[in-house]
Design an enzyme around this catalytic site. Structure first.
Site, PDB file in Angstrom:
ATOM      1  N   ASP A 242     -15.372  46.255 -15.501  1.00  0.00           N
ATOM      2  CA  ASP A 242     -13.955  46.537 -15.726  1.00  0.00           C
ATOM      3  C   ASP A 242     -13.649  46.970 -17.163  1.00  0.00           C
ATOM      4  O   ASP A 242     -12.611  47.595 -17.417  1.00  0.00           O
ATOM      5  CB  ASP A 242     -13.137  45.265 -15.443  1.00  0.00           C
ATOM      6  CG  ASP A 242     -13.598  44.135 -16.355  1.00  0.00           C
ATOM      7  OD1 ASP A 242     -14.804  43.786 -16.312  1.00  0.00           O
ATOM      8  OD2 ASP A 242     -12.779  43.619 -17.140  1.00  0.00           O
TER       9      ASP A 242
ATOM     10  N   THR B 114     -17.269  39.907 -22.669  1.00  0.00           N
ATOM     11  CA  THR B 114     -16.768  41.119 -23.316  1.00  0.00           C
ATOM     12  C   THR B 114     -15.909  40.717 -24.493  1.00  0.00           C
ATOM     13  O   THR B 114     -15.164  39.740 -24.389  1.00  0.00           O
ATOM     14  CB  THR B 114     -15.873  41.887 -22.311  1.00  0.00           C
ATOM     15  OG1 THR B 114     -16.691  42.248 -21.208  1.00  0.00           O
ATOM     16  CG2 THR B 114     -15.232  43.106 -22.926  1.00  0.00           C
TER      17      THR B 114
ATOM     18  N   VAL C  75     -21.144  49.826 -13.950  1.00  0.00           N
ATOM     19  CA  VAL C  75     -20.051  49.738 -14.917  1.00  0.00           C
ATOM     20  C   VAL C  75     -19.077  48.676 -14.440  1.00  0.00           C
ATOM     21  O   VAL C  75     -18.750  48.622 -13.252  1.00  0.00           O
ATOM     22  CB  VAL C  75     -19.319  51.092 -15.062  1.00  0.00           C
ATOM     23  CG1 VAL C  75     -18.189  50.977 -16.072  1.00  0.00           C
ATOM     24  CG2 VAL C  75     -20.285  52.190 -15.486  1.00  0.00           C
TER      25      VAL C  75
END
Ligand code: ASP
Length: 311
Positions: free
Chosen positions: A182, A151, A180
């Site tokens: 964190d 990410t 989904v």
């Protein structure tokens, strides 16, 4: 005047340089964070964020993003959004909404379309090819499908002592539809309070969510710990606890910055990240877990940069 920016992974280097220019010129922490994240989202060579990101098990690219303003605690987030050029811009816009500020799936995509955000086919042919190959490998060789995720997470501080946290991710490669992680979840993937500092996470979302580590790091900085001590304490104590109680602990890497522009990092895997502040030019650093719940951090050498990819 102090300002600063810290971001996850080497892929954030160019964006960190752009964000530094914004901050140096007196721009806002929010604009700097958005510019950094959009730079990563727009680059098809980065396989885990935005355009060119890797899809879910069904070959559909579902993206997650979040934006938090540390002055007002405003948060906007999207999960499982599809074919929108810059999920972070949508998340930022949603942070202005009093209600309905975290949108998922078709509702997130519809919101983006109605609000006039650029629609774009985000699954590149290269990403599709990697997916098709992996589907074959997973079936034939019974491989773990979930390798390949990262990410972009950022914490930025401007010279008015406003802070922002932002994230964007295509989540786990080969994730189940609707999964989904964190990254769009406040407290887990990110948290920021301009009176203290901010933090952001990357790694296995399912495990990061168990510890709400971004919030925990900000809380510890609020109790007076330096960003480095707060990261070390939150990450290594929780990794130990999770291993003991749950039997294992996935990859977790956390970055943090306080409102003086000092930063810290803790990780249980090798973790490159980027940082800059008023005293230090943008640079790539490499963090590794050290002895006794500490983190070893060094600047990336030219050889390291030449021999590693964008992760
Ligand atoms: N934390 C992200 C997720 O679980 C992936 C990553 O940062 O590597 O969706």
């Amino acid at each position: 005047m102090s300002w600063g920016v810290i971001a996850t992974w080497r892929m954030a280097f160019e964006g960190t340089a752009l964000a530094s220019e914004v901050l140096k010129a007196g721009g806002s922490a929010s604009d700097a964070a958005q510019e950094l994240v959009e730079n990563v989202e727009n680059n098809p060579d980065f396989r885990s964020v935005g355009f060119g990101g890797l899809p879910n098990e069904e070959g559909v690219l579902e993206m997650d993003a979040a934006f938090m303003d540390g002055d007002t605690f405003k948060i906007g987030a999207v999960a499982g959004i599809q074919d929108v050029a810059n999920p972070i811009a949508v998340a930022r816009k949603l942070s202005d909404e009093k209600f309905n500020s975290f949108r998922i799936g078709a509702g997130a995509t519809k919101y983006a379309e109605e609000a006039g955000f650029e629609r774009k086919e985000m699954l590149t042919s290269e990403a599709h090819e990697i997916w098709a190959k992996r589907v074959a490998e997973v079936t034939e060789k019974n491989l773990n499908p979930y390798d390949g995720h990262d990410t972009v997470g950022v914490v930025s501080l401007d010279s008015f002592v406003s802070m922002t946290a932002a994230t964007s991710s295509s989540g786990l490669f080969m994730k189940k539809a609707g999964r989904v992680g964190d990254s769009p979840l406040s407290g887990s993937g990110f948290y920021v309070d301009s009176e203290i500092g901010g933090a952001s996470a990357t790694g296995l979302g399912e495990d990061l969510m168990k510890g709400c580590l971004s919030y925990e790091i900000v809380r510890l900085m609020g109790e007076g710990l330096s960003p480095q001590s707060a990261c070390d304490k939150a990450v290594y104590d929780f990794a130990e606890k999770l291993t003991k109680r749950y039997g294992k602990c996935g990859a977790m890497s956390l970055i943090a910055m306080n409102n003086k522009g000092e930063w810290g990092v803790a990780t249980n895997v090798e973790f490159p990240f980027c940082a800059a502040n008023a005293e230090n030019e943008p640079a790539v650093y490499i963090a590794n877990p050290g002895p006794n719940k500490t983190t070893l951090i060094k600047k990336a050498t030219k050889e390291w940069l030449d021999s590693h990819g964008f992760d």
